[in-house]
Design a protein around this motif. Structure first.
Motif, PDB file in Angstrom:
ATOM      1  N   THR A   1       0.960  -1.321   0.021  1.00 16.27           N
ATOM      2  CA  THR A   1       0.014   0.032   0.042  1.00 16.27           C
ATOM      3  C   THR A   1       0.661   1.144   0.085  1.00 16.27           C
ATOM      4  OG1 THR A   1      -0.308  -0.130   2.465  1.00 16.27           O
ATOM      5  CG2 THR A   1      -1.935  -1.170   0.990  1.00 16.27           C
ATOM      6  N   ASP A   2       2.174   1.128  -0.046  1.00 13.64           N
ATOM      7  CA  ASP A   2       3.077   2.210  -0.073  1.00 13.64           C
ATOM      8  C   ASP A   2       4.037   2.240  -1.113  1.00 13.64           C
ATOM      9  OD1 ASP A   2       4.133   4.812   1.379  1.00 13.64           O
ATOM     10  OD2 ASP A   2       5.748   3.221   1.496  1.00 13.64           O
ATOM     11  N   VAL A   3       4.452   3.401  -1.654  1.00 17.15           N
ATOM     12  CA  VAL A   3       5.154   3.141  -3.009  1.00 17.15           C
ATOM     13  C   VAL A   3       6.846   2.957  -2.322  1.00 17.15           C
ATOM     14  CG1 VAL A   3       3.955   4.768  -4.774  1.00 17.15           C
ATOM     15  CG2 VAL A   3       5.616   5.802  -2.913  1.00 17.15           C
ATOM     16  N   HIS A   4       7.103   3.397  -1.472  1.00 16.89           N
ATOM     17  CA  HIS A   4       8.609   3.071  -0.916  1.00 16.89           C
ATOM     18  C   HIS A   4       8.752   1.700  -0.667  1.00 16.89           C
ATOM     19  CE1 HIS A   4       9.587   7.206  -1.399  1.00 16.89           C
ATOM     20  NE2 HIS A   4       8.629   7.593  -0.624  1.00 16.89           N
ATOM     21  N   THR A   5       7.559   1.139   0.143  1.00 16.33           N
ATOM     22  CA  THR A   5       7.705  -0.429   0.586  1.00 16.33           C
ATOM     23  C   THR A   5       7.648  -1.219  -0.884  1.00 16.33           C
ATOM     24  OG1 THR A   5       6.505  -0.138   2.555  1.00 16.33           O
ATOM     25  CG2 THR A   5       6.324  -2.104   1.739  1.00 16.33           C
ATOM     26  N   ALA A   6       6.804  -0.823  -1.958  1.00 16.26           N
ATOM     27  CA  ALA A   6       6.579  -1.435  -2.943  1.00 16.26           C
ATOM     28  C   ALA A   6       7.997  -1.825  -3.806  1.00 16.26           C
ATOM     29  CB  ALA A   6       5.740  -0.594  -4.074  1.00 16.26           C
ATOM     30  N   ILE A   7       9.013  -0.685  -3.540  1.00 22.53           N
ATOM     31  CA  ILE A   7      10.161  -0.904  -4.457  1.00 22.53           C
ATOM     32  C   ILE A   7      11.368  -1.457  -3.467  1.00 22.53           C
ATOM     33  CG2 ILE A   7       9.519   1.064  -6.002  1.00 22.53           C
ATOM     34  CD1 ILE A   7      11.236   2.841  -4.475  1.00 22.53           C
ATOM     35  N   LYS A   8      11.082  -1.857  -2.323  1.00 20.95           N
ATOM     36  CA  LYS A   8      12.242  -2.741  -1.707  1.00 20.95           C
ATOM     37  C   LYS A   8      12.566  -3.834  -2.465  1.00 20.95           C
ATOM     38  CE  LYS A   8      11.528  -0.469   2.737  1.00 20.95           C
ATOM     39  NZ  LYS A   8      10.775  -0.755   4.239  1.00 20.95           N
ATOM     40  N   SER A   9      13.621  -4.258  -2.241  1.00 20.59           N
ATOM     41  CA  SER A   9      14.072  -5.449  -3.017  1.00 20.59           C
ATOM     42  C   SER A   9      13.404  -6.814  -2.274  1.00 20.59           C
ATOM     43  CB  SER A   9      15.892  -5.681  -2.880  1.00 20.59           C
ATOM     44  OG  SER A   9      16.045  -5.867  -1.345  1.00 20.59           O
ATOM     45  N   ASP A  10      13.014  -6.871  -1.176  1.00 26.90           N
ATOM     46  CA  ASP A  10      12.501  -7.987  -0.604  1.00 26.90           C
ATOM     47  C   ASP A  10      10.937  -7.869  -0.702  1.00 26.90           C
ATOM     48  OD1 ASP A  10      11.990  -5.804   0.999  1.00 26.90           O
ATOM     49  OD2 ASP A  10      12.554  -7.060   2.840  1.00 26.90           O
ATOM     50  N   THR A  11      10.348  -7.122  -1.402  1.00 26.58           N
ATOM     51  CA  THR A  11       8.867  -7.170  -1.477  1.00 26.58           C
ATOM     52  C   THR A  11       8.211  -7.884  -2.717  1.00 26.58           C
ATOM     53  OG1 THR A  11       8.711  -4.770  -0.711  1.00 26.58           O
ATOM     54  CG2 THR A  11       6.615  -5.417  -1.988  1.00 26.58           C
ATOM     55  N   ILE A  12       7.265  -8.623  -2.446  1.00 26.37           N
ATOM     56  CA  ILE A  12       6.615  -9.438  -3.766  1.00 26.37           C
ATOM     57  C   ILE A  12       6.356  -8.259  -5.095  1.00 26.37           C
ATOM     58  CG2 ILE A  12       4.361  -9.304  -2.890  1.00 26.37           C
ATOM     59  CD1 ILE A  12       3.929 -12.108  -3.844  1.00 26.37           C
ATOM     60  N   VAL A  13       6.733  -8.802  -6.141  1.00 29.01           N
ATOM     61  CA  VAL A  13       6.526  -8.023  -7.275  1.00 29.01           C
ATOM     62  C   VAL A  13       4.991  -8.417  -7.911  1.00 29.01           C
ATOM     63  CG1 VAL A  13       7.192  -7.705  -9.797  1.00 29.01           C
ATOM     64  CG2 VAL A  13       8.873  -8.334  -7.845  1.00 29.01           C
ATOM     65  N   LEU A  14       4.306  -7.451  -8.250  1.00 28.04           N
ATOM     66  CA  LEU A  14       2.866  -7.567  -8.660  1.00 28.04           C
ATOM     67  C   LEU A  14       2.872  -8.179  -9.788  1.00 28.04           C
ATOM     68  CD1 LEU A  14       1.088  -4.754  -7.001  1.00 28.04           C
ATOM     69  CD2 LEU A  14       1.582  -6.879  -6.309  1.00 28.04           C
ATOM     70  N   HIS A  15       3.688  -7.990 -10.836  1.00 28.35           N
ATOM     71  CA  HIS A  15       3.738  -8.104 -12.265  1.00 28.35           C
ATOM     72  C   HIS A  15       5.288  -8.633 -12.634  1.00 28.35           C
ATOM     73  CE1 HIS A  15       0.118  -6.252 -13.057  1.00 28.35           C
ATOM     74  NE2 HIS A  15       0.504  -5.097 -12.361  1.00 28.35           N
ATOM     75  N   PRO A  16       5.528  -9.884 -12.192  1.00 31.24           N
ATOM     76  CA  PRO A  16       6.775 -10.837 -12.185  1.00 31.24           C
ATOM     77  C   PRO A  16       7.473 -10.574 -13.575  1.00 31.24           C
ATOM     78  CG  PRO A  16       5.023 -12.141 -11.297  1.00 31.24           C
ATOM     79  CD  PRO A  16       4.249 -10.870 -11.769  1.00 31.24           C
ATOM     80  N   GLU A  17       6.584 -10.540 -14.659  1.00 35.63           N
ATOM     81  CA  GLU A  17       7.102 -10.297 -16.050  1.00 35.63           C
ATOM     82  C   GLU A  17       8.025  -9.022 -16.319  1.00 35.63           C
ATOM     83  OE1 GLU A  17       3.423 -11.809 -18.194  1.00 35.63           O
ATOM     84  OE2 GLU A  17       4.992 -12.934 -19.554  1.00 35.63           O
ATOM     85  N   ILE A  18       7.823  -8.084 -15.500  1.00 35.43           N
ATOM     86  CA  ILE A  18       8.417  -6.783 -15.745  1.00 35.43           C
ATOM     87  C   ILE A  18       9.616  -6.658 -14.488  1.00 35.43           C
ATOM     88  CG2 ILE A  18       8.188  -4.501 -14.869  1.00 35.43           C
ATOM     89  CD1 ILE A  18       5.211  -4.298 -16.094  1.00 35.43           C
ATOM     90  N   GLY A  19       9.356  -7.655 -13.608  1.00 35.18           N
ATOM     91  CA  GLY A  19      10.651  -7.555 -12.658  1.00 35.18           C
ATOM     92  C   GLY A  19      10.730  -6.967 -11.467  1.00 35.18           C
ATOM     93  N   SER A  20       9.971  -5.825 -11.413  1.00 37.15           N
ATOM     94  CA  SER A  20       9.921  -5.043 -10.078  1.00 37.15           C
ATOM     95  C   SER A  20       8.555  -4.068 -10.097  1.00 37.15           C
ATOM     96  CB  SER A  20      10.859  -3.871 -10.521  1.00 37.15           C
ATOM     97  OG  SER A  20      10.962  -2.884  -9.482  1.00 37.15           O
ATOM     98  N   ASN A  21       8.417  -3.680  -8.842  1.00 38.39           N
ATOM     99  CA  ASN A  21       7.056  -2.765  -8.875  1.00 38.39           C
ATOM    100  C   ASN A  21       7.416  -1.312  -9.254  1.00 38.39           C
ATOM    101  OD1 ASN A  21       5.340  -4.983  -7.852  1.00 38.39           O
ATOM    102  ND2 ASN A  21       6.491  -4.731  -5.898  1.00 38.39           N
ATOM    103  N   ASP A  22       8.742  -1.087  -9.439  1.00 40.31           N
ATOM    104  CA  ASP A  22       9.136   0.351 -10.088  1.00 40.31           C
ATOM    105  C   ASP A  22       8.886  -0.096 -11.679  1.00 40.31           C
ATOM    106  OD1 ASP A  22       9.969   2.742 -10.593  1.00 40.31           O
ATOM    107  OD2 ASP A  22      11.798   2.272  -9.252  1.00 40.31           O
ATOM    108  N   LEU A  23       7.658  -0.021 -12.059  1.00 37.56           N
ATOM    109  CA  LEU A  23       7.472  -0.303 -13.349  1.00 37.56           C
ATOM    110  C   LEU A  23       7.931   0.351 -14.537  1.00 37.56           C
ATOM    111  CD1 LEU A  23       3.430  -0.799 -12.926  1.00 37.56           C
ATOM    112  CD2 LEU A  23       5.238  -2.404 -12.727  1.00 37.56           C
TER     113      LEU A  23
END
Length: 769
Positions: free
Chosen positions: A135-157
């Motif tokens: 629910t937070d952008v800074h949490t989303a881009i941490k290396s240990d956070t689950i990736v919502l779209h694995p084919e992109i490889g990062s939540n930092d889309l």
């Protein structure tokens, strides 16, 4: 001449007498209704969906899950600012294996009535395996956070990086450095009418869809592509719309599901979302975090600005692509001539409703951040904030001016403008030179008042083209077919005035037709404040071509050169003598005798946008006990080059200000840590009413016509919204200049103001620190 006059809107009599036709008004034989079962989880795997009990319920006609969709179905594509790297984050109409936000469509149910469909929805049993929500952008881009779209490889889309000059080099030269974090909350357009759609299969198996608004022809093409049907076999019809504002009219999952269901069932299917659905399913907007560094000198001249922006785009990339973050960067510099700029924007995926555009996308956010920074620089130097603005403004002789940053495929280049002049106009209108005295007198009476300014540059007239077809009908009236849509902005009136001016006929004799793919052959629609600039120019040139035909026949008939003839007040006149020569009707009749086709088409193309500009000013009074903000006076000056209808412009600015006020003080789509929307009704999601919206003093200026179109016009749709938040914030800070308060986030809550007042004025010692 009707251009430039405040004639009444021709749209209104039908609407105010209850003759409007909205999706909910259309009722067809054998019509059935759809309900969508949506995810209650922000993030979860779908283990199983049990639909048997629902299917067995009487009058239930269809129960469809993601597994029932065509195997070769593509996700919903991007319309604006598309990028190949983001295609793996697009959304399918129904979730299949995983849900990524509360409100994501999971099951479609169609029944003979809404009641039966709702009953069936209660019988659907979806077995979920909850996952940790982000629910937070800074949490989303941490290396240990689950990736919502694995084919992109990062939540930092997606990363957008733009620069002009060297910020690092300029910062080294600057005596003063200011570093600040600012936040604009998630909120959105809340139209009176929620989204809706009605799809019907005709006897010839042709599909007709009622309800697409804003970009009818685009939605028509996308629907044909997704359904794998010839576009000729689909007709899209725009109905009346109870508010657009950006979110309405895009292509959503439901825009595929309802027509698909109608084709499968062979009968009409209607879907109308309820308010909670609207809150969780329709595009959200705005949410951005900014980390700004600025370098400036003792005069307040800003030499360098760097902004790292984190955009919470939600769970998927929708039709807008990265339009909002791109516009945030491109329009961030506003009216100022900064030597060096750098923007690093992160488009971040979270487990929230996907985002899109909302009136003034990117500019509302960027203007708040920039105009607060300007006032912070002024406070740091103990300077008049309007003087700091003045010292940084682009000068008229610098026009056309490029700010060096790209947006929507083009480097931003302001076409014309006199920014210092409009600042002077606003200072005079608000009596700024005497405000300090008035403030002191108010303080002596125990009142807290403040005055704040915020300048802005808007963009308008996005291309690449727009279409118009004009024709003189048998009854002598004019038909004007446009590729624009009517989302409440007065497009019928504006285009009627433009055609009226060219052809010398009353604007009330012009019928503007739009939003029907069977009737209007093409169009790009109404968004990005483009209607009058691009669609109006198409109407101008189409009418001009028709006028030339009429004058050529008139000239031949009267043995006069065409160039010495004109049409005014339904008469052919001689320009040199200003004599009336004959009624226009006679020439129309002669054209028909000669077989002259009284119809013309024109597609107006444009390479660069035009840039209106303006200033907002707010005078506020603060209640010292509650922290409540009351707007005592609100002022907007806006230069749009040329006003086709000042009354329409005035209405746009008033309505826009009301929505900006909501974003400044009231509205917020807030989530808890589990990804649940906790402001999903009007009990929690506050919008300003007529009690909160003040009287607004508006000056419409026409000092800087655009050289990029034949009318000299610039758009008026979004300028009322984009600068409200910083104008009010700056006014509050001005009112509380003796207190320890720094407004860096929206909405501005009364408790923040009250807490600052309770702590008391800053001592001289604290002020020196």
């Amino acid at each position: 001449m009707t251009i430039g006059t405040s004639v009444k809107r021709i749209e209104d009599p039908r609407l105010i007498t209850g003759k409007g036709r909205y999706v909910g008004d259309i009722k067809l034989t054998d019509q059935c209704e759809a309900v969508i079962v949506r995810s209650p989880h922000a993030h979860a795997n779908i283990l199983r969906i049990d639909t048997e009990k629902a299917k067995q319920l009487p009058d239930v006609l269809m129960v469809m899950t993601g597994q029932d969709l065509p195997e070769d179905l593509s996700p919903i594509p991007m319309r604006l600012a598309p990028n190949e790297a983001l295609t793996k984050a697009l959304q399918f109409p129904l979730a299949k294996d995983k849900v990524r936000y509360v409100g994501e469509p999971v099951v479609l149910i169609v029944a003979k009535s809404r009641y039966k469909a709702e009953d069936a929805a209660d019988l659907i049993n979806v077995i979920y395996e909850p996952l940790t929500p982000i629910t937070d952008v800074h949490t989303a881009i941490k290396s240990d956070t689950i990736v919502l779209h694995p084919e992109i490889g990062s939540n930092d889309l997606f990363l957008i990086h733009s620069k002009k000059g060297s910020v690092d080099e300029e910062l080294k030269k600057c005596r003063y450095i200011l570093e600040e974090d600012l936040y604009v909350q998630r909120h959105s357009g809340i139209p009176l009418e929620t989204r809706g759609l009605l799809a019907v299969v005709e006897e010839n198996k042709r599909l007709t869809v009622y309800g697409p608004t804003k970009v009818v022809h685009f939605n028509h093409q996308i629907l044909a592509t997704l359904l794998k049907k010839d576009s000729q076999d689909i007709r899209c019809i725009e109905t009346d719309v109870g508010g657009g504002f950006g979110p309405r009219g895009e292509f959503y999952p439901e825009d595929y599901l309802i027509p698909y269901a109608a084709l499968q069932l062979g009968r009409p299917v209607k879907w109308i979302e309820d308010r909670l659905e609207h809150m969780v399913a329709t595009n959200h907007s705005r949410e951005q975090k900014h980390h700004v560094v600025v370098g400036f000198d003792e005069s307040g001249r800003i030499h360098a600005l760097r902004d790292e922006i984190f955009v919470d785009t939600g769970a998927y990339i929708r039709t807008h692509g990265v339009t909002v973050p791109v516009l945030t960067q491109g329009m961030f510099p506003g009216p100022y001539d900064f030597h060096a700029l750098e923007f690093i924007t992160h488009v971040v995926a979270t487990n929230k409703t996907p985002t899109g555009t909302y009136r003034g996308p990117g500019r509302f956010e960027g203007t708040f951040v920039r105009e607060r920074i300007i006032d912070m620089v002024a406070k740091k130097l103990n300077l008049d904030p309007t003087v700091v603005r003045e010292r940084n403004l682009i000068k008229p002789e610098q026009m056309p001016y490029s700010n060096g940053i790209s947006a929507l495929g083009q480097v931003v280049e302001y076409d014309s403008g006199d920014y210092p002049q409009i600042l002077d106009i606003a200072r005079s209108a608000m009596d700024w030179n005497h405000f300090a005295k008035r403030k002191a007198l108010a303080a002596a009476e125990g009142k807290i008042i403040g005055l704040g300014f915020a300048m802005f540059v808007e963009k308008s007239g996005l291309g690449p083209w727009e279409f118009c077809e004009v024709e003189i009908l048998e009854n002598g009236e004019l038909s004007c077919k446009t590729g624009l849509a009517d989302v409440g902005q007065g497009v019928k009136t504006a285009l009627a005035q433009i055609c009226s001016d060219q052809l010398g006929i009353p604007y009330s004799n012009v019928t503007v037709i739009h939003g029907d793919t069977d009737v209007v052959e093409k169009g790009n629609g109404s968004f990005a404040t483009r209607g009058t600039v691009v669609g109006g120019s198409a109407a101008w040139y189409a009418s001009e071509a028709l006028k030339k035909k009429l004058l050529q026949v008139a000239g031949d008939l009267m043995h006069l050169p065409d160039e010495d003839l004109d049409i005014k007040n339904q008469f052919i006149i001689q320009i040199s003598s200003q004599q009336k020569l004959c009624p226009l009707d006679l020439i129309i009749t002669e054209c028909r005798k000669q077989g002259v086709e009284l119809r013309e088409k024109y597609t107006f193309s444009i390479d660069h946008m035009s840039y209106p500009y303006g200033i907002h000013a707010a005078e506020v009074a603060i209640d010292s006990e509650t922290g409540k903000v009351k707007i005592e006076k609100y002022y907007i000056a806006y230069d749009i080059g040329r006003a086709i209808n000042p009354l329409l412009v005035h209405g746009q600015l008033v309505g826009g200000m009301a929505q900006g006020l909501g974003g400044a003080l009231f509205e917020e789509l807030r989530y808890d840590e589990s990804g649940q929307l906790i402001t999903g009704s009007f009990m929690d999601y506050l919008i300003p009413s007529s009690m909160e919206v003040p009287e607004i003093e508006i000056e419409i200026l026409e000092n800087s016509p655009s050289p990029l179109n034949p009318l000299g016009v610039k758009g008026a749709g979004e300028g009322g919204t984009v600068a409200v938040a910083p104008a009010i914030a700056n006014a509050i800070i001005n009112a509380l200049d003796k207190y320890q308060i720094n407004i860096t986030s929206l909405p501005i809550r009364p408790e923040v103001i009250r807490d600052a007042i309770i702590k008391g004025p800053v001592t001289n010692e604290e002020e020196q620190k």
